[in-house]
Design a protein around this motif. Structure first.
Motif, PDB file in Angstrom:
ATOM      1  N   PRO A 213      69.238  45.083  -7.137  1.00  0.00           N
ATOM      2  CA  PRO A 213      67.800  45.790  -6.730  1.00  0.00           C
ATOM      3  C   PRO A 213      67.143  44.942  -5.488  1.00  0.00           C
ATOM      4  N   TYR A 214      67.899  44.220  -4.846  1.00  0.00           N
ATOM      5  CA  TYR A 214      66.969  43.526  -3.702  1.00  0.00           C
ATOM      6  C   TYR A 214      67.359  44.159  -2.559  1.00  0.00           C
ATOM      7  N   THR A 215      66.689  44.036  -1.404  1.00  0.00           N
ATOM      8  CA  THR A 215      66.877  44.766  -0.134  1.00  0.00           C
ATOM      9  C   THR A 215      67.063  43.735   1.015  1.00  0.00           C
ATOM     10  N   SER A 216      66.899  42.482   0.610  1.00  0.00           N
ATOM     11  CA  SER A 216      67.078  41.518   1.369  1.00  0.00           C
ATOM     12  C   SER A 216      67.476  40.079   0.587  1.00  0.00           C
ATOM     13  N   ALA A 217      68.084  39.214   1.340  1.00  0.00           N
ATOM     14  CA  ALA A 217      68.640  37.558   0.817  1.00  0.00           C
ATOM     15  C   ALA A 217      67.047  37.089   0.604  1.00  0.00           C
ATOM     16  N   TYR A 218      65.779  37.321   0.950  1.00  0.00           N
ATOM     17  CA  TYR A 218      64.555  36.964   0.543  1.00  0.00           C
ATOM     18  C   TYR A 218      64.272  37.248  -0.560  1.00  0.00           C
ATOM     19  N   GLU A 219      64.439  38.533  -0.973  1.00  0.00           N
ATOM     20  CA  GLU A 219      64.206  39.111  -2.238  1.00  0.00           C
ATOM     21  C   GLU A 219      64.935  38.363  -3.382  1.00  0.00           C
ATOM     22  N   ALA A 220      66.229  38.029  -3.076  1.00  0.00           N
ATOM     23  CA  ALA A 220      67.304  37.272  -3.899  1.00  0.00           C
ATOM     24  C   ALA A 220      66.420  36.067  -4.060  1.00  0.00           C
ATOM     25  N   LEU A 221      66.203  35.252  -3.313  1.00  0.00           N
ATOM     26  CA  LEU A 221      65.268  33.986  -3.316  1.00  0.00           C
ATOM     27  C   LEU A 221      64.110  34.305  -4.295  1.00  0.00           C
ATOM     28  N   ILE A 222      63.342  35.012  -4.012  1.00  0.00           N
ATOM     29  CA  ILE A 222      62.174  35.337  -5.051  1.00  0.00           C
ATOM     30  C   ILE A 222      62.444  35.271  -6.372  1.00  0.00           C
ATOM     31  N   MET A 223      63.761  36.114  -6.746  1.00  0.00           N
ATOM     32  CA  MET A 223      64.228  35.991  -7.940  1.00  0.00           C
ATOM     33  C   MET A 223      64.715  34.755  -8.590  1.00  0.00           C
ATOM     34  N   ALA A 224      65.595  33.995  -7.600  1.00  0.00           N
ATOM     35  CA  ALA A 224      65.914  32.629  -7.869  1.00  0.00           C
ATOM     36  C   ALA A 224      64.989  31.875  -8.361  1.00  0.00           C
ATOM     37  N   SER A 225      63.565  31.818  -7.757  1.00  0.00           N
ATOM     38  CA  SER A 225      62.683  31.154  -8.228  1.00  0.00           C
ATOM     39  C   SER A 225      61.929  31.442  -9.462  1.00  0.00           C
ATOM     40  N   ILE A 226      61.953  32.657  -9.859  1.00  0.00           N
ATOM     41  CA  ILE A 226      61.535  33.073 -11.219  1.00  0.00           C
ATOM     42  C   ILE A 226      62.614  32.606 -12.372  1.00  0.00           C
TER      43      ILE A 226
ATOM     44  N   LEU B 144      58.473  43.324 -14.622  1.00  0.00           N
ATOM     45  CA  LEU B 144      59.014  42.016 -15.125  1.00  0.00           C
ATOM     46  C   LEU B 144      58.522  41.470 -16.066  1.00  0.00           C
ATOM     47  N   GLN B 145      57.322  41.328 -16.190  1.00  0.00           N
ATOM     48  CA  GLN B 145      56.262  40.525 -17.165  1.00  0.00           C
ATOM     49  C   GLN B 145      56.746  39.374 -17.597  1.00  0.00           C
ATOM     50  N   THR B 146      56.845  38.353 -16.423  1.00  0.00           N
ATOM     51  CA  THR B 146      57.229  36.913 -16.688  1.00  0.00           C
ATOM     52  C   THR B 146      56.037  35.927 -16.319  1.00  0.00           C
ATOM     53  N   ASP B 147      55.853  35.468 -17.404  1.00  0.00           N
ATOM     54  CA  ASP B 147      54.563  34.350 -17.376  1.00  0.00           C
ATOM     55  C   ASP B 147      54.301  33.476 -16.106  1.00  0.00           C
ATOM     56  N   PRO B 148      55.646  32.944 -15.653  1.00  0.00           N
ATOM     57  CA  PRO B 148      55.565  32.114 -14.649  1.00  0.00           C
ATOM     58  C   PRO B 148      54.790  32.371 -13.260  1.00  0.00           C
ATOM     59  N   THR B 149      55.112  33.981 -13.368  1.00  0.00           N
ATOM     60  CA  THR B 149      54.371  34.721 -12.362  1.00  0.00           C
ATOM     61  C   THR B 149      52.910  34.683 -12.106  1.00  0.00           C
ATOM     62  N   VAL B 150      52.514  35.105 -13.730  1.00  0.00           N
ATOM     63  CA  VAL B 150      51.086  34.987 -13.616  1.00  0.00           C
ATOM     64  C   VAL B 150      50.470  33.595 -13.282  1.00  0.00           C
ATOM     65  N   ILE B 151      51.033  32.568 -13.876  1.00  0.00           N
ATOM     66  CA  ILE B 151      50.618  31.067 -13.462  1.00  0.00           C
ATOM     67  C   ILE B 151      50.342  30.857 -12.324  1.00  0.00           C
TER      68      ILE B 151
ATOM     69  N   ALA C  17      44.623  41.663 -12.016  1.00  0.00           N
ATOM     70  CA  ALA C  17      45.616  41.718 -10.832  1.00  0.00           C
ATOM     71  C   ALA C  17      45.488  40.719 -10.019  1.00  0.00           C
ATOM     72  N   THR C  18      46.577  40.131  -9.615  1.00  0.00           N
ATOM     73  CA  THR C  18      47.157  39.179  -8.516  1.00  0.00           C
ATOM     74  C   THR C  18      48.352  39.756  -7.920  1.00  0.00           C
ATOM     75  N   PRO C  19      48.753  39.384  -6.790  1.00  0.00           N
ATOM     76  CA  PRO C  19      49.797  39.730  -5.963  1.00  0.00           C
ATOM     77  C   PRO C  19      51.074  39.279  -6.655  1.00  0.00           C
ATOM     78  N   TYR C  20      50.663  38.317  -7.715  1.00  0.00           N
ATOM     79  CA  TYR C  20      52.137  37.692  -8.478  1.00  0.00           C
ATOM     80  C   TYR C  20      51.979  37.998  -9.941  1.00  0.00           C
ATOM     81  N   ASN C  21      50.960  38.605 -10.296  1.00  0.00           N
ATOM     82  CA  ASN C  21      51.349  39.124 -11.883  1.00  0.00           C
ATOM     83  C   ASN C  21      51.959  40.159 -11.986  1.00  0.00           C
ATOM     84  N   THR C  22      53.145  40.018 -12.579  1.00  0.00           N
ATOM     85  CA  THR C  22      54.313  40.747 -13.047  1.00  0.00           C
ATOM     86  C   THR C  22      54.073  41.683 -14.057  1.00  0.00           C
TER      87      THR C  22
END
Length: 342
Positions: free
Chosen positions: A201-214, A242-249, A268-273
């Motif tokens: 579900p990624y449109t770019s390598a950068y999105e894959a990198l975002i997922m890797a960081s999570i 995604l509802q993953t706490d590390p993005t909220v933090i 709401a923040t740009p990172y709160n999944t």
């Protein structure tokens, strides 16, 4: 008269030979004698230094007995023109010969700097600032200026440096180290993206990198990274948050003091999944090669949820009912190093 001259010539020849033998033996002894050291020390041979500068430096530090012998040996061996700049560590048992071999080998002192998996850019800058061996030419720069100097084509430096151990010489440039780390990140990411699995579900390598960081923030276990990647990929494909706490933090920034409240999950923040759909706008941490690989090759399965067991591993569930049961079972056992989950 002739006999007297012959006798004098003989005595002169003997004395000359004896002197030559003594000088040769003294020369050999001096070459093999230990340096005048009590403890290990480091010396700095600066760029542009010639051999005479080097010998003068050793004399000023009272490290050698006879500089003339060192010059003779260096010229005779051809090493005088092979001096290499750098920092070198001298040992008390080192001889003149081994000293010269060291400073012409280029094996200068190497230090290591580790970019930790899951660390943030803010933590990376703090590590650079506290490292006395690195020349800090980054922490006083504005983010936009740093990105420009490092030639990073990304909206933010987060996640742009591969989590790995790098070696550098004393007073090495932090900028140079970060350029290497970014180049390694790009190379690792490009190769992974080229060989990625289908239907991601990624449109770019950068999105894959975002997922890797999570993934990196969710688990430190190598065997779980692809499994957790599989959970997140399935959630994205099903249009679930995604509802993953590390993005909220990460989105909370300095407001995070160790606990997440219900109000934080709703803010709401740009990172709160828990609030946004899809991926956050940037990575949330530095990643290693394994997390990138997991992001582009997620494990197959049906699990859509997971919860930390409290021992570093996770319980994976296919249904919300199963997940809620797992939460009730394991939530009370969470430890301080708990990594959150959807």
């Amino acid at each position: 008269m002739i006999q007297r001259v012959s006798r004098l010539f003989f005595v002169f020849a003997v004395l000359t030979a004896a002197t030559a033998i003594w000088l040769w033996q003294d020369y050999q002894r001096a070459l093999q004698a230990p340096l005048l050291l009590q403890d290990v020390i480091e010396i700095d041979i600066k760029k542009g230094s010639n051999f005479n500068d080097f010998v003068s430096y050793l004399e000023s530090k009272s490290l050698i007995e006879n500089p003339l012998y060192l010059k003779l040996y260096a010229r005779h061996s051809g090493l005088a023109r092979q001096l290499k700049a750098g920092y070198y560590r001298l040992q008390p048992d080192m001889t003149v010969v081994s000293l010269l071999e060291l400073v012409t080998s280029g094996r200068s002192i190497s230090y290591s700097f580790t970019i930790v998996e899951g660390s943030t850019f803010k933590q990376l800058l703090a590590s650079i600032k506290s490292n006395s061996k690195l020349r800090d030419d980054v922490t006083d720069l504005e983010t936009v200026d740093l990105l420009k100097k490092l030639a990073i084509d990304a909206p933010h430096p987060e996640g742009q440096f591969l989590a790995e151990t790098y070696h550098f010489e004393k007073n090495g440039s932090a900028q140079a180290l970060l350029k290497r780390a970014h180049a390694m990140l790009q190379d690792t990411l490009d190769r992974a993206w080229e060989g990625r699995a289908k239907e991601l579900p990624y449109t770019s390598a950068y999105e894959a990198l975002i997922m890797a960081s999570i993934i990196e923030k969710e688990t430190a276990r190598a065997d779980e990274r692809p499994v957790i990647a599989g959970v997140f990929v399935r959630r994205l494909n099903k249009k679930m948050r995604l509802q993953t706490d590390p993005t909220v933090i990460y989105g909370m920034g300095d407001r995070y003091t160790g606990n997440i409240r219900r109000s934080d999950l709703r803010r709401a923040t740009p990172y709160n999944t828990y609030v946004i759909k899809g991926l956050p706008p940037t990575p949330i941490a530095m990643v290693g090669a394994a997390a990138i690989e997991a992001a582009v090759h997620p494990a197959k399965g049906k699990a859509l949820f997971f919860v930390a067991k409290g021992d570093g591993s996770h319980q994976f569930s296919e249904t919300l009912k199963q997940h809620n049961e797992a939460v009730r079972r394991y939530q009370l056992k969470r430890r301080e190093d708990y990594r959150s989950s959807p």
